[in-house]
Enzyme design. Structure first.
Site, PDB file in Angstrom:
ATOM      1  N   GLU A 198      -5.303  -2.427  -2.555  1.00 31.54           N
ATOM      2  CA  GLU A 198      -3.932  -2.093  -2.222  1.00 31.54           C
ATOM      3  C   GLU A 198      -3.633  -2.546  -0.792  1.00 31.54           C
ATOM      4  O   GLU A 198      -4.513  -2.601   0.067  1.00 31.54           O
ATOM      5  CB  GLU A 198      -3.679  -0.593  -2.371  1.00 31.54           C
TER       6      GLU A 198
ATOM      7  N   TRP B  71       8.802  13.350   0.720  1.00 35.27           N
ATOM      8  CA  TRP B  71       7.421  12.864   0.639  1.00 35.27           C
ATOM      9  C   TRP B  71       7.325  11.470   1.244  1.00 35.27           C
ATOM     10  O   TRP B  71       8.098  10.574   0.922  1.00 35.27           O
ATOM     11  CB  TRP B  71       6.985  12.827  -0.827  1.00 35.27           C
TER      12      TRP B  71
ATOM     13  N   ASP C 292       3.303   4.883   1.865  1.00 36.90           N
ATOM     14  CA  ASP C 292       2.799   3.761   2.657  1.00 36.90           C
ATOM     15  C   ASP C 292       3.758   3.337   3.771  1.00 36.90           C
ATOM     16  O   ASP C 292       4.963   3.187   3.530  1.00 36.90           O
ATOM     17  CB  ASP C 292       2.600   2.526   1.776  1.00 36.90           C
TER      18      ASP C 292
ATOM     19  N   TRP D 235       8.779  -0.448  -4.083  1.00 34.40           N
ATOM     20  CA  TRP D 235       7.464  -0.077  -3.591  1.00 34.40           C
ATOM     21  C   TRP D 235       7.089  -0.918  -2.367  1.00 34.40           C
ATOM     22  O   TRP D 235       7.941  -1.539  -1.737  1.00 34.40           O
ATOM     23  CB  TRP D 235       6.431  -0.231  -4.703  1.00 34.40           C
TER      24      TRP D 235
ATOM     25  N   TRP E 170      -5.438   9.294  -1.941  1.00 31.94           N
ATOM     26  CA  TRP E 170      -4.975   9.465  -3.313  1.00 31.94           C
ATOM     27  C   TRP E 170      -5.734  10.546  -4.072  1.00 31.94           C
ATOM     28  O   TRP E 170      -5.310  10.960  -5.152  1.00 31.94           O
ATOM     29  CB  TRP E 170      -5.047   8.145  -4.067  1.00 31.94           C
TER      30      TRP E 170
END
Length: 564
Positions: free
Chosen positions: A261, A70, A73, A129, A347
């Site tokens: 974000e 998967w 970003d 992240w 999302w």
């Protein structure tokens, strides 16, 4: 951010069966190559065969995709010598996905990317992240001149309300060493007790670093709930908080676009020679009738605060699938041109299965790399425009010019294959709407329609849901949103099908540049002032292109087709 940053991590998808790299047979006998290479990945189909014995490959032809697993970003790339190093959030393939890490790709032409494994991960099993890397030319972080230094978000001790920023370093761009303790701590997390306080502290993410040479400092922009938090530092280690940029405080009438974000702060010189600071942010405007995409403000930075010239955000892309985008200065003209790449996902459905998970063992892709410029408008305002890098056209397997077309209804332009670029000029006098359909079925019942009329350009992908069925019904990021049908059957792409943007209602001509790949459509109108990007999931064999006119006629000239 990976799914676990938005809500509890979902169960792994059983459809991720491993990598399959390669391409389908080329239409018209053309030789094609994948945009993403991985020397360690197993070979995939090359002649229209299958990746798992019974499913034909649907892998994107000229967009970056992971070899398996998967993809989340993109992380802003850095240029080392003549090689661009790009990073992206990645869940590895089954059976042991592990924590989210930074996958690594390299490129020398901004079109073809080579996958080079994992560059940054948490050895303690905790996620790494989004963040950003910079070349510390002066060695301010104490790691030596020219060291590549990154800040990345991690949930300290696995606690969502303790999202904090960690420092990692690299000497070659291929492998980072991650320090054990955060260098930019969450000021709200340790004392958060109420539900509202925990929710606010749990949004402290995606550090974007920018060098402020005029003041001899580093600037870090962090995404917070409904605001951007600014911090400055002399050394990338000791940080001082500055004034937040709370977009809804600028104008009470601004719509609620949710939390911020992947903020993006940079300088750019416009075509009139004036220099400006630009603040970008990925925002979810779906609940307010706005895009879920990359918004931006043009303004000034004084070392402590960002002040926009106009409180209303603009959108660099008006589609549903150009989120978490990053920009970086071009090597040739860093003052006037930036490059950009975005995550082609949303999302609202990013956690749902997609056709490529079954056919090729991966989920997710990035957009093509774009050139971004700042233009002065006739009314004095400033607009960011974007267009595919010229190298993409140069990399086409074949380019040919088609005959001019005119229709007062529908004209069939043929089946150019599953991956191509189409440029053409449209002109009309009395038609109420004109445009194209791509990835169409033989009977014309399905396809993605690109139409101009009534002062709007609209890209409607409802006819390109997976195999004619719905993709998913999913949450809106803050809670569960019900689909029209209990199983989502009446809500393809979670109901986000038609994306649109305003255009001049008096316009009677337009230049379209449309990029079509096996799983995406990117539309650039005129000089790239209006762009709409969307993922699509057509059924096998849906490749027809048609010209459309409603209430009159349209003429298409200068039709250029590039096969990829």
């Amino acid at each position: 951010m990976p799914p676990s940053a938005r809500r509890p991590r979902p169960a792994r998808r059983t459809l991720l069966r491993g990598a399959a790299l390669g391409t389908l047979a080329a239409p018209l006998g053309l030789a094609l190559s994948s945009c993403t290479r991985d020397e360690d990945a197993p070979a995939g189909p090359s002649d229209g065969g299958t990746s798992d014995g019974d499913t034909a490959s649907r892998r994107a032809r000229f967009h970056l995709t992971p070899p398996s697993g998967w993809l989340g970003d993109p992380q802003r790339p850095v240029l080392i010598a003549d090689t661009l190093h790009l990073y992206g959030l990645h869940h590895a393939e089954e059976p042991s996905p592990g924590a989210t890490a930074w996958a690594h790709w390299t490129s020398t032409d901004l079109v073809s990317f080579t996958h080079s494994g994992t560059a940054l991960q948490g050895e303690d099993g905790v996620d790494v992240w989004s963040g950003s890397a910079v070349v510390d030319e002066q060695g301010t972080a104490g790691l030596g001149e020219g060291t590549l230094v990154a800040l990345t978000t991690r949930p300290t001790d696995g606690r969502a309300e303790l999202q904090e920023q960690y420092l990692a370093s690299s000497t070659d761009g291929a492998s980072f060493s991650l320090e054990a303790d955060p260098v930019l701590r969450n000021p709200d997390g340790p004392t958060a007790t109420s539900e509202a306080e925990v929710a606010d502290a749990s949004w402290f993410r995606d550090p974007k670093l920018q060098r402020d040479e005029d003041r001899g400092q580093w600037v870090c922009a962090l995404g917070r709930d409904h605001r951007v938090s600014f911090w400055t530092s002399p050394d990338l280690r000791s940080w001082e908080q500055r004034e937040d940029f709370a977009y809804r405080d600028l104008d009470a009438d601004l719509p609620d676009l949710g939390g911020v974000e992947c903020p993006d702060l940079f300088t750019l010189t416009a075509d009139d020679g004036t220099a400006h600071w630009v603040l970008g942010a990925s925002l979810d405007g779906s609940g307010a009738g706005e895009p879920t995409n990359y918004a931006y403000w043009v303004g000034t930075w004084d070392g402590e605060r960002f002040v926009p010239e106009d409180p209303s955000p603009r959108w660099l892309d008006h589609g549903w699938d150009w989120y978490a985008a990053v920009t970086w200065p071009s090597a040739e003209d860093p003052e006037h041109v930036r490059h950009a790449i975005g995550w082609m996902n949303n999302w609202a459905y990013a956690r749902e299965t997609v056709p490529t998970a079954d056919s090729d063992g991966y989920d997710g892709q990035y957009s093509v790399v774009r050139e971004v410029r700042l233009l002065r408008d006739e009314d004095g305002g400033l607009t960011l425009v974007s267009a595919p890098v010229p190298a993409l056209a140069d990399a086409a397997a074949e380019e040919r010019t088609l005959e001019d077309q005119e229709t007062d209804g529908e004209a069939d332009l043929g089946s150019p294959g599953p991956a191509f670029a189409l440029e053409l000029d449209l002109a009309w006098d009395d038609a109420s709407a004109v445009g194209l359909s791509v990835l169409g079925s033989e009977d014309g019942a399905r396809g993605t329609r690109i139409m101009l009329g009534a002062g709007r350009i609209t890209v409607d992908r409802s006819g390109s849901a997976a195999d004619g069925s719905a993709k998913a019904a999913a949450s809106d990021g803050d809670g569960e949103r019900e689909a029209d049908g209990a199983d989502g059957s009446d809500a393809p792409f979670a109901g986000l099908t038609a994306a649109s943007a305003p255009i001049d209602e008096a316009a009677r001509s337009a230049h379209l540049h449309v990029l079509v790949d096996t799983q995406s459509v990117e539309v650039f109108l005129d000089d790239g002032r209006t762009v709409l990007s969307t993922t699509v999931h057509p059924a096998a064999g849906e490749e027809r292109v048609r010209l459309h006119a409603e209430g009159g006629s349209v003429r298409a000239t200068g039709i250029t087709l590039r096969s990829h």
